[in-house]
Scaffold this motif. Structure first.
Motif, short mmCIF file in Angstrom:
data_model
loop_
_atom_site.label_atom_id
_atom_site.label_comp_id
_atom_site.label_asym_id
_atom_site.label_seq_id
_atom_site.Cartn_x
_atom_site.Cartn_y
_atom_site.Cartn_z
N PRO A 399 0.83 -1.21 0.00
CA PRO A 399 0.00 0.00 0.00
C PRO A 399 0.86 1.26 0.00
O PRO A 399 1.76 1.43 0.82
N ASP A 402 3.86 1.60 -5.40
CA ASP A 402 3.65 0.77 -6.59
C ASP A 402 4.77 0.99 -7.60
O ASP A 402 4.55 0.93 -8.82
N ARG A 426 -4.45 -5.33 -2.08
CA ARG A 426 -3.47 -4.41 -1.49
C ARG A 426 -2.04 -4.73 -1.90
O ARG A 426 -1.21 -3.84 -2.03
N PHE A 427 -1.74 -6.02 -2.12
CA PHE A 427 -0.37 -6.43 -2.36
C PHE A 427 -0.13 -7.02 -3.74
O PHE A 427 0.95 -7.53 -4.01
N GLU A 464 -12.00 -0.14 -10.31
CA GLU A 464 -10.56 -0.03 -10.08
C GLU A 464 -9.70 -0.07 -11.35
O GLU A 464 -8.52 0.25 -11.29
N GLN A 493 7.58 -1.40 4.30
CA GLN A 493 6.32 -1.83 4.88
C GLN A 493 6.54 -2.40 6.28
O GLN A 493 5.81 -2.09 7.22
N GLN A 498 3.65 -2.28 9.66
CA GLN A 498 2.40 -2.71 9.04
C GLN A 498 2.54 -4.13 8.54
O GLN A 498 3.59 -4.54 8.07
N GLU A 502 -3.42 -9.92 3.61
CA GLU A 502 -4.18 -9.47 2.46
C GLU A 502 -5.67 -9.69 2.67
O GLU A 502 -6.08 -10.71 3.23
#
Length: 509
Positions: A399, A402, A426-427, A464, A493, A498, A502
């Protein structure tokens, strides 16, 4: 130690030390791979530190030989290295288990600390082995006029031993008896070689090392629900069963799942399901599909009931992964899947076949092999697509980061006229390139042709789906820092505290 007999005794010890050094290095990589992977970053640390230890050993061996040039002392050095090597796979287990807890708790300190500690386990034995050659040269030198000849001969024998140790360990021993017994076997070789220096005094140590070969290896990496594990020529492979009966395929350190099997369902609720949206996007019936990175066959298993008319060529590099898929993950559930044991890019280079769909899901760890993400590979893949075909990739992200996806986007756009990104999770991003451009409205309309539970993905797809934009560095065979980008994403991450959990897709059973 001045006669010819003494010289060949020294030669035997030097040969064994060379073999032991490289055997230990190869075994070190296999010992660490289930916990930290076998990326170039890990290999750089292993090779770099091994060279540091050897350098210290060369210096130490020369100093000791000048102070006490006795064969018995050299024999003691070799025996000490054998003892440490034999103990290492047993001593390493609690340290490596701490690394697993670090991954589970997202503690970068524990992970890094465990990695450093595990590598430190090899400091003493490799340093001692490094001391062998200079010590042996000192013992063998009785005529300075032959100093160069003797030194060259002993170093050559050490190198030959290293070569043999490398190939026997990597190609034979680890596959036949596993990492633990390979390391113990290396210790047996070293201990036995000291017969040449200290005679019968080497017997107890050799027998003790031989006895350790009888200790059961047990699980390479302890895990609840372990159904299957093996050390293949490429990686550590395991299948874990969860409490609800779900089975997952893990490779090496287990950061990611590489295949999933759920009882009574071909859908998983994870990123594999996004690839089921591809056939309707073609605008015509798909006939042939290529999956590079077939793993346990999750994608092909899903296509069986949803797209029974599609013939699938699944390419998987590791036959042990295919074996695990057949035994535990329903690999043979789709009769139209044909599995090829090969590396994906060479497979395409040798093939003349063309496909409607090519899917690349070739993660071995958190990484996609760099040569499957370059301009040259994408150009090769496009040549194997039928007109109007689609190339799709699973790309890792975290998150807010990218960068890898953007690099893949830029590279694909250098080869294909249009590229789309679907960040459904998210991943994971599903990135797909079209051989013939199509407007987003048309793609959404085509996607509505999916059936059954796949229709639950339509709102997410409609909301999306985004078009990739040009810009950014294009990845090439010469320069493709895929591992660097991936490592940076994961470490940042973890450093933020965090997790890596997923969320499920709406298709979750």
């Amino acid at each position: 130690m001045t006669d010819n007999c003494a010289l060949w005794r020294l030669e035997g010890v030097v040969f064994a030390a060379g073999a032991g050094t490289l055997s230990t290095e190869i075994a070190a990589s296999r010992l660490l791979a289930p916990y930290f992977g076998n990326s170039t970053v890990v290999w750089a640390n292993i090779i770099g530190l091994i060279l540091v230890y050897l350098s210290v050993g060369y210096w130490l061996g020369g100093k000791l030989a000048d102070r006490a040039p006795r064969p018995a002392l050299l024999g003691g050095i070799v025996l000490a290295s054998a003892a440490f090597i034999a103990a290492t796979p047993f001593a390493a287990r609690p340290i490596l288990d701490a690394a697993v807890r670090g991954f589970d708790s997202i503690s970068v300190g524990v992970v890094v600390g465990s990695f450093v500690a595990a590598l430190a386990l090899f400091a003493v034995p490799v340093t001692l082995l490094g001391a062998v050659s200079p010590f042996a040269i000192r013992l063998a030198l009785t005529d300075l006029q032959r100093a160069g000849t003797i030194a060259g001969r002993l170093y050559a024998l050490s190198t030959v031993g290293s070569i043999i140790g490398t190939f026997v360990t990597a190609l034979v021993a680890i596959q036949a008896i596993g990492t633990q017994r390979t390391m113990v076997g290396t210790a047996v070789l070293l201990a036995a070689s000291t017969f040449l220096l200290i005679g019968r005094r080497a017997v107890p140590a050799t027998i003790a090392a031989l006895a350790l070969l009888l200790v059961p290896a047990g699980a390479v990496k302890a895990a609840s629900g372990l159904l299957f594990e093996t050390e293949s020529p490429y990686q550590y492979v395991s299948v874990i069963q969860w409490d609800d009966g779900t089975r997952v395929l893990q490779l090496n350190e287990g950061v990611a799942y590489h295949s999933m099997w759920r009882r009574g369902s071909v859908l998983t609720g994870q990123y594999w399901d996004t690839f089921a949206m591809l056939p309707p996007l073609l605008g015509h019936a798909a006939r042939d599909m290529l999956v590079i990175g077939n793993a346990g066959g999750t994608i092909a298993r899903m296509y069986g009931p949803f797209y029974p008319g599609v013939s699938i060529d699944g390419v998987e590099l590791d036959p042990s992964v295919t074996e695990a898929g057949r035994r535990y993950l329903g690999l043979d559930d789709n009769p139209r899947l044909r599995v090829y044991t090969a590396d994906g890019r060479p497979f395409l280079e040798r093939s003349d076949k063309r496909y409607d769909l090519i899917v690349v899901d070739a993660y071995r760890q958190p990484y996609v092999p760099f040569y499957l993400a370059t301009r040259e590979f994408f150009a090769l893949a496009r040549r194997h697509l039928r007109p109007g075909g689609i190339l799709a990739l699973n790309v890792a992200k975290v998150p807010g980061d990218d960068r890898l996806t953007r690099a893949v986007d830029a590279t694909l756009l250098d080869v294909f006229p249009q590229v789309w990104r679907w960040p459904a999770l998210r991943f994971n991003d599903m990135v797909f390139a079209l051989d013939r451009p199509a407007p987003q409205t048309l793609l959404v309309r085509r996607a509505s042709g999916v059936t059954g539970r796949l229709r639950t993905l339509l709102p997410l797809f409609r909301r999306e789906l985004v078009g990739a934009r040009p810009g950014g560095r294009v990845l090439t065979d010469d320069r493709a820092p895929v591992e660097w980008l991936t490592d940076r994403m994961l470490l940042e991450q973890i450093a933020r505290g965090q997790g890596l959990d997923e969320a499920a897709l709406p298709t979750e059973p």
